[in-house]
Write an enzyme that holds these catalytic residues in place. Structure first.
Site, PDB file in Angstrom:
ATOM      1  N   HIS A 111     -10.060   5.822   1.357  1.00  0.00           N
ATOM      2  CA  HIS A 111     -11.408   5.264   1.470  1.00  0.00           C
ATOM      3  C   HIS A 111     -11.844   5.007   2.909  1.00  0.00           C
ATOM      4  CE1 HIS A 111      -8.496   1.929   0.752  1.00  0.00           C
ATOM      5  NE2 HIS A 111      -9.128   1.385   1.786  1.00  0.00           N
ATOM      6  N   CYS A 139       0.853  -1.200   0.000  1.00  0.00           N
ATOM      7  CA  CYS A 139       0.000   0.000   0.000  1.00  0.00           C
ATOM      8  C   CYS A 139       0.886   1.247   0.000  1.00  0.00           C
ATOM      9  CB  CYS A 139      -0.931  -0.016   1.200  1.00  0.00           C
ATOM     10  SG  CYS A 139      -2.129  -1.368   1.175  1.00  0.00           S
ATOM     11  N   TYR A 193     -14.467   2.119   4.616  1.00  0.00           N
ATOM     12  CA  TYR A 193     -15.235   0.907   4.305  1.00  0.00           C
ATOM     13  C   TYR A 193     -16.691   1.060   4.736  1.00  0.00           C
ATOM     14  CZ  TYR A 193     -11.124  -1.610   2.793  1.00  0.00           C
ATOM     15  OH  TYR A 193     -10.010  -2.008   2.090  1.00  0.00           O
TER      16      TYR A 193
END
Length: 279
Positions: free
Chosen positions: A219, A154, A221
């Site tokens: 983001h 990531c 979730y």
């Protein structure tokens, strides 16, 4: 309100208001359901560490020591071994990403650092010419991705630059991240790489300068919206947390330990929030 808390709340609001929902999502929750997310693209933040701006929220507690231990596992031990991470550092959150029964996370992170001798090369390059513009850590290795399964990195690229201000040399760092779980991992990842920046600066006796943070996909979730609203309701601490590295200038990079770091003036809002991770 600290700069980090201001940015955190702004990003949460942006994602909830302007974000779009993921499609064909890869991650799953532990119950097997698809882990969809709402996201924005192209998030950028700048912190001047030399002025006491650190990228850590006070809106919830952040496990800073575990985060730093993970960085040591990657860049000092240069390992992908979960046994080492568990036994040496007592850090267990990577266990969910074990590849088969290998006891590893695949050819990722520390394995890539070791494969390309990245840290030694960075230290050698900075020693030879601190002002060269090629001091780049890249963990994106297509050959390794084909060799084994595993979560793709990531936080995959870090760049370093130096600036001379009066008689002092400052080390700046830019972290590029392809994907970031805003509520869970944002400040963990940022502070990890601030710690790495501090370690390299100490190695050379330099000061820490600016930290730039770019995230391609930021983001939240779809099982975290309630926690997001709770974070927006919380009033942050008035204190500005700061990370210090209590070793002398010139301390060898590989001799620095997690215990050498100290997080000062940190009084986060409690209780801690619970998150079910997407794997």
């Amino acid at each position: 309100m600290t700069k980090a808390d201001t940015i955190f709340k702004e990003n949460i609001r942006r994602i909830l208001k302007e974000g779009v929902f993921s499609e064909n999502a890869r991650p799953r929750y532990k119950d097997g359901n698809v882990a969809n997310s709402k996201y924005i693209t192209g998030s950028f933040a700048e912190y001047d560490l030399s002025k006491g701006e650190f990228p850590i929220t006070t809106l919830r507690p952040i496990a800073i020591k575990s985060a730093i231990k993970e960085v040591l596992w990657i860049y000092q031990d240069q390992s992908n071994s979960l046994e080492l991470l568990n036994d040496k550092y007592n850090v267990h959150y990577w266990n969910d990403w074990e590849v088969g029964d290998t006891g590893t996370i695949g050819q990722r992170y520390g394995a890539i650092v070791k494969k390309h001798d990245i840290i030694n090369k960075i230290l050698q390059q900075l020693a030879a010419n601190p002002w060269n513009r090629r001091n780049i850590i890249s963990l994106w290795d297509y050959e390794a991705f084909e060799e084994t399964e595993g979560l793709l990195p990531c936080a995959f690229q870090t760049m370093f630059d130096v600036r001379r201000v009066d008689e002092d040399i400052y080390l700046d760092a830019t972290l590029t991240q392809r994907s970031n779980d805003m509520l869970v991992a944002h400040h963990i990842n940022a502070m990890q790489y601030v710690a790495l920046q501090m370690m390299i600066a100490k190695h050379f006796g330099w000061k820490v300068g600016k930290f730039f943070y770019f995230i391609n996909n930021l983001h939240i979730y779809d099982n975290q919206f309630e926690q997001a609203e709770e974070l927006l309701r919380r009033e942050p601490s008035d204190c500005q947390p700061r990370l210090v590295l209590n070793v002398p200038d010139g301390t060898n990079f590989f001799d620095i330990k997690a215990e050498d770091f100290e997080l000062l003036d940190y009084d986060p809002v409690k209780p801690q929030l619970k998150f079910d991770l997407a794997i």
